[in-house]
Design an enzyme around this catalytic site. Structure first.
Site, PDB file in Angstrom:
ATOM      1  N   HIS B 219      21.389  82.038   2.702  1.00 56.48           N
ATOM      2  CA  HIS B 219      22.385  81.126   3.242  1.00 56.48           C
ATOM      3  C   HIS B 219      23.176  80.405   2.164  1.00 56.48           C
ATOM      4  O   HIS B 219      24.160  79.733   2.483  1.00 56.48           O
ATOM      5  CB  HIS B 219      21.718  80.117   4.193  1.00 56.48           C
ATOM      6  N   LYS B 247      24.893  91.414  18.828  1.00 59.16           N
ATOM      7  CA  LYS B 247      24.749  92.735  18.211  1.00 59.16           C
ATOM      8  C   LYS B 247      23.274  93.017  17.901  1.00 59.16           C
ATOM      9  O   LYS B 247      22.797  94.137  18.081  1.00 59.16           O
ATOM     10  CB  LYS B 247      25.590  92.797  16.940  1.00 59.16           C
ATOM     11  N   ASP B 248      22.561  91.988  17.424  1.00 62.20           N
ATOM     12  CA  ASP B 248      21.140  92.182  17.123  1.00 62.20           C
ATOM     13  C   ASP B 248      20.326  92.402  18.390  1.00 62.20           C
ATOM     14  O   ASP B 248      19.310  93.096  18.367  1.00 62.20           O
ATOM     15  CB  ASP B 248      20.596  90.972  16.347  1.00 62.20           C
TER      16      ASP B 248
END
Lengths: 278, 437
Positions: B219, B247-248
């Site tokens: 991050h 999407k995951d």
């Protein structure tokens, strides 16, 4: 600096391997066992495939073969008599099978505390035919009959191997080198990895067991039936597993389709529209 | 998170506000995997595998904790307790098959994740720390998987433990005492089984801890992307949630379908039949092979067959096997090319694909018997493995002329690669034909 050290380390590893590669090899000796080995033939079982189910008639026949032939030498220590209800036997039948089992269960004399045996009950595991490994080897020319509970999962080739082994006994071929010929107490079976097995041919003649359901007890039939039975002993939850699997896959296909459309829907405003190709 | 346009967490209700002032956990989640984490908009499906690896770890921990409730880490009854799980525990067969195949699928997704990092240069500045922590996770995974494979106490468990702890006996002078100390005896026995169980239970939580560091480090610079070009502005990113959570979610569904096909229809396909034979110290299996995910490294170990520079072959093999993984720690400094994505590295790309093929062939050779032509072939493949990272990669980075990079992520997404900036780190490159991405 890192790259110089890495380069030198890489060079040393590569050189060690190149030297090893260049060293001349002994010519490979052809392995006799490998040459005469025979792959077990293909056998279709009712439990094969994604929708496979056990053929309970066949499992009962296979159990009969185990009981009348194999059980004399081979234990089945992960299976309990009570499990036989899954083959379609009723509870009283199972009780009778346990009670009449030829081998009794080790126990303790309630009066003297001396080791004793008693009749089996449904909650007992199948008792071993031998008290211990020494007794088993003493009775079998120093060979140890393996436990059969997991046999179809514990061998390359699985149930087909078991069937192939049971039907694989042959006369040793004439061109078999002397050192590969069966010694005393050994039997030629090319399905077995080193060609000579200590187990005497267990299924020798048609009609060795007499099936109650009228199936013709050929050697091949008996071998197939007991192999099917051993698929069940190794994987008693097979039907449940496959049935659950079909439901899980159907659910996941639906859920994944929905997830795909959700993904497309969420991304609809971000998907690039490529310019027409020049 | 460093991007100034990242959405800020604003608690909506009085309750979430109360929580936020006392323990800003929802804020942490929001910034980590929520709308507060801007992610490049052009990630392809190879970027699904990080989340999938996390899911696989979660699956392993959940099934593992329940299995531990029924398993007995004692050499006399361990094998039988596993059969008890398979036969008598409610859905025990499902738990055990999910756990055993879950290990394989964990490695599949992690290998895809590592491969993606290698191809798209995710290990390069400023993401070196993410890569280093990833290699640590990989090492911990290998240790955990090895010790887990010992627990059923079958033939391959026992002899695998024998072989792998035997590596330590290759260390000069102190090797044998170290091996005995690790095993708690001269051969794998109850002492070894117990400590392997203890560590097998511990290490997944250590992995989870290092994953937190891995994500924390991620991050700081934010995610890499298929172009390898830095994020330049808000037009280049989308918020993690809902875009990448959606999407995951789809990726997870595909993963679970593949996983379920193995668990329910071929649960033993990735295992070895010999592990259904109880451990027997007096009977050595004909071929001792590790689980499939260790085979490339096992092939490297076996390929060192001659004493060289007064060092015995066994020690070479062990050094090479550990070295083949440890060299990943210096990878960020071996590859000096400023271009991250191999899409723009015409020369390195071919070496990358050669490496993938090389590792796959090594995996196949790992289970092959120690005879010709397998031994020479594995020596060749092992030599390429080391040459690739330690010799070829630094040289390629020097001599390669990368293709022109797209101006920005959004430019590459919206306009194909027609608009190009000057190639980063290379001047005077011939223009490449434009193609729609």
């Amino acid at each position: 600096m890192v790259r110089i050290i890495a380069f030198l380390a890489g060079l040393v590893f590569v050189m060690a391997l190149v030297v090893a590669m260049l060293i001349p090899r002994q010519p490979a000796v052809e392995n006799t066992a490998h040459h005469f080995h025979v792959e077990p033939q293909e056998v279709a079982f009712a439990s094969d495939g994604a929708f496979g189910r056990f053929d309970r008639q066949q499992l009962q026949r296979g159990f009969q073969v185990y009981k009348e032939v194999c059980a004399a030498c081979h234990s089945l220590r992960h299976v309990a008599f009570r499990d036989l209800t899954e083959l379609g036997f009723t509870a009283p039948e199972v009780k009778a099978i346990a009670k009449n089992w030829a081998i009794e269960v080790p126990s303790v004399n309630p009066d003297t505390g001396e080791p004793a045996t008693r009749k089996a009950i449904p909650s007992d595991m199948f008792p071993s035919p031998y008290a211990n490994e020494v007794a088993a080897r003493a009775a079998n020319n120093n060979a140890l009959p393996p436990d059969l509970s997991l046999m179809t999962k514990a061998r390359e080739g699985h149930a087909e191997y078991v069937h192939g082994l049971l039907t694989g006994y042959r006369k040793a071929p004439a061109d078999l080198p002397a050192e590969a010929r069966p010694g005393p107490g050994l039997y030629y079976n090319p399905v077995y990895a080193n060609l000579n097995i200590a187990m005497p041919p267990p299924l020798v003649a048609e009609g060795q067991v007499s099936y109650a359901d009228g199936t013709k007890p050929t050697v091949d039939q008996m071998a197939q039936d007991v192999s099917a039975f051993l698929i069940w002993t190794a994987e008693p939850k097979l039907e449940n597993r496959k049935r659950t699997g079909v439901a899980v896959i159907l659910f996941l296909l639906l859920a994944t389709t929905l997830a795909y459309f959700a993904y497309q829907n969420i991304w609809a405003d971000k998907k690039a529209k490529p310019l027409p190709q020049a | 998170m460093s991007f100034p346009w990242a959405a800020h967490y604003a608690p909506k209700s009085v309750f979430t506000q109360w929580i936020d002032e006392r323990l800003p956990l929802p804020r942490l989640v929001y910034n980590a995997v929520g709308a507060g984490y801007p992610v490049p908009r052009n990630l392809n499906y190879f970027w699904n595998f990080g989340v999938l690896a996390g899911a696989a770890l979660g699956l392993q921990i959940i099934t593992g904790i329940i299995l531990a409730m029924h398993y007995a880490a004692n050499g006399a009854i361990a094998f039988d307790s596993v059969e008890h799980i398979m036969r008598d525990v409610n859905s025990g067969w499902l738990l055990r098959y999910a756990h055993a195949n879950g290990a394989s699928f964990f490695f599949i997704v992690v290998y895809m994740h590592i491969g993606r990092g290698l191809y798209y240069g995710s290990y390069k500045a400023p993401r070196e720390m993410i890569w280093l922590l990833g290699v640590v996770i990989f090492l911990l995974m290998m240790a955990t998987a090895f010790m887990g494979y010992v627990l059923p106490w079958g033939q391959m468990s026992f002899w695998g433990a024998q072989v792998i702890t035997g590596f330590f006996s290759a260390i000069p002078l102190v090797g044998e005492p170290i091996r005995e100390w690790l095993l708690g005896g001269y051969a794998p026995d109850n002492a070894a089984l117990n400590r392997f169980f203890s560590l097998h239970y511990l290490l997944p939580f250590v992995i989870a801890g290092v994953i937190i560091l891995h994500i924390w480090a991620l991050h700081i610079p934010g995610s890499n992307n298929p172009t390898g070009v830095d994020v330049k502005g808000p037009q280049d990113t989308v918020p993690f949630h809902p875009y990448y959570t959606a999407k995951d979610g789809f990726g997870l569904g595909v993963f679970l379908i593949a996983f379920s096909l193995f668990v329910f229809f071929m649960p033993n396909a990735l295992g070895h039949p010999d592990n259904y034979i109880p451990a027997n110290p007096l009977s050595t299996p004909a071929h001792i092979v590790p689980e499939w995910y260790f085979l490339p490294f096992y092939a490297i170990l076996k390929s060192f067959t001659v004493n060289f520079l007064w060092i015995p072959a066994k020690l070479w093999g062990v050094m090479a096997m550990f070295g083949s993984i440890l060299l990943l720690f210096v990878l960020p400094w071996l590859d000096t090319s400023p271009v991250r994505s191999s899409n723009y590295r015409p020369l390195y790309k071919w070496f990358f694909f050669a490496l993938i093929i090389d590792v796959l062939v090594l995996g196949w050779l790992g289970q092959a018997p120690a005879e010709e032509p397998y031994v020479r072939l594995s020596q060749f493949c092992a030599a390429y493995y080391f040459a690739h990272f330690l010799i070829i990669l630094p040289i390629v980075s020097k001599i390669e002329r990368p293709k022109p990079l797209p101006m920005s992520i959004s430019a590459s997404v919206l306009h194909g690669e027609a608009q190009e900036s000057a190639p980063f780190g290379a001047g005077g490159v011939a223009t490449v034909p434009a193609r729609a991405s």
